[in-house]
Write an enzyme that holds these catalytic residues in place. Sequence first.
Site, mmCIF file in Angstrom:
data_model
loop_
_atom_site.group_PDB
_atom_site.id
_atom_site.type_symbol
_atom_site.label_atom_id
_atom_site.label_comp_id
_atom_site.label_asym_id
_atom_site.label_seq_id
_atom_site.Cartn_x
_atom_site.Cartn_y
_atom_site.Cartn_z
ATOM 1 N N LYS A 54 1.659 -2.215 6.094
ATOM 2 C CA LYS A 54 0.275 -2.659 6.219
ATOM 3 C C LYS A 54 -0.113 -3.806 5.291
ATOM 4 O O LYS A 54 -1.132 -4.462 5.507
ATOM 5 C CB LYS A 54 -0.674 -1.477 5.943
ATOM 6 N N TYR A 84 13.035 5.274 10.552
ATOM 7 C CA TYR A 84 12.459 5.920 9.376
ATOM 8 C C TYR A 84 13.115 7.283 9.233
ATOM 9 O O TYR A 84 12.986 8.136 10.125
ATOM 10 C CB TYR A 84 10.949 6.091 9.541
ATOM 11 N N PRO A 125 4.645 0.542 1.018
ATOM 12 C CA PRO A 125 5.174 -0.239 2.139
ATOM 13 C C PRO A 125 5.562 0.588 3.358
ATOM 14 O O PRO A 125 5.882 0.013 4.401
ATOM 15 C CB PRO A 125 6.409 -0.920 1.537
ATOM 16 N N HIS A 167 9.153 -5.351 18.923
ATOM 17 C CA HIS A 167 9.689 -3.990 18.941
ATOM 18 C C HIS A 167 8.689 -3.084 19.647
ATOM 19 O O HIS A 167 7.515 -3.034 19.272
ATOM 20 C CB HIS A 167 9.924 -3.491 17.515
ATOM 21 N N TYR A 177 0.112 2.347 13.462
ATOM 22 C CA TYR A 177 1.255 1.499 13.121
ATOM 23 C C TYR A 177 1.146 0.138 13.800
ATOM 24 O O TYR A 177 1.365 -0.905 13.170
ATOM 25 C CB TYR A 177 2.554 2.183 13.538
#
Length: 393
Positions: free
Chosen positions: A297, A201, A293, A72, A385
């Site tokens: 990580k 998100y 979550p 991604h 990220y």
Amino acid sequence: MRTRVGIVGAGPAGLMLAHLLRLAGIDSVVLERRSREYVEKRVRAGVLEHPTVELLRETGAGERLDREGLPHHGFALRFDGVDHRVDLSGLTGHPITVYGQQEVVKDLIALRLAAGEPLLFDVSDVALHDLTTDAPRITWRGADGTAQELTCDVVAGCDGFHGVARQSIPQSVLTIFERAYPFAWLGVLARTAPSADELIYTYHERGFALHSMRSPEITRLYLQVPPEEDIADWSDARIWDELSARLATRDGFTLTSGPILDKGVTPMRSFVAEPLRHGRLFLAGDAAHIVPPTGAKGMNLAIADVRLLARAVEEFVRNKDERLLDSYSADCLKRVWRAEHFSWWMTSMLHLAPDADPFDRRLQLAQLRYTAASDPARTSLAENYVGLAYERL
């Protein structure tokens, strides 16, 4: 029995440590209280940082990952009914890869068994002894109930938050840092094609939602709910209705529904136990730290831990040099606390606290709008990220 490293726990941390040690020619024994079937089917995290992917490839554990993993190159922050894409590859030069934790576990188990290395499932009554000596011991009962004992040079506690390893350290030795969040995630695994090509998100007035996936046929979705929520109160129809409401956009986003294969409620917490060492016992992964979550990580931190531990053990075994063992805890904690902060930041920005007032919500939206509009803010988000390079820390 006698071995160099006794490893308690056959999750990503324990299995990856055993794999790295085998490549260095160092013997180990892995003990797991669950069955192989249970461990391989346990649904957990699904996002691999770029450094994690590179490590799996470099050590010969990435063949199926490269075939079946989903790279991604970005994800969406969805708020105000609009998507704001974070271009991970454009901002950092690297993607993340969607590949379930249980798939990593399957790959590492297959490599371990193919090499004929000891991996013992269904053990019970595991106990750690003589941890502050040069010859720590592990005792347990095998699947047939027979009492067993293992003497080793080093014990690796990779048995999760509720495991025996951290509980074997005197409480007076540990400093605990902990934060419980006033919300949980209701997670579902559905047999349906993902409704978007990348993760979404979502900040919504009804609460956070996340659209993710595990494969082109399996979708993973989450809803923010109260920690005490009873999953029995959530029918499949209610789950899909709530997801559709929270993921709605001004341009008519359509959520594809399908049969729900698994669902459950997971409370959210931040947790760190310091130090990660007691004598010859070294903690790694969830045995030492937990992150919410939201930042994806947990598994990545576990693998980063054992990468350092494997190097330290190799120096100790080959050169009788304990300096890396001595610095293991401090070295790990640099990355752990960076990840704790990032995960807390994302969680705080995207979730609605039960006592949030209009002022709090305006602050969250201000942060989201700034992050979406600012190149430096997006770059910081993307860098964390995707995963900071190992040498950076």
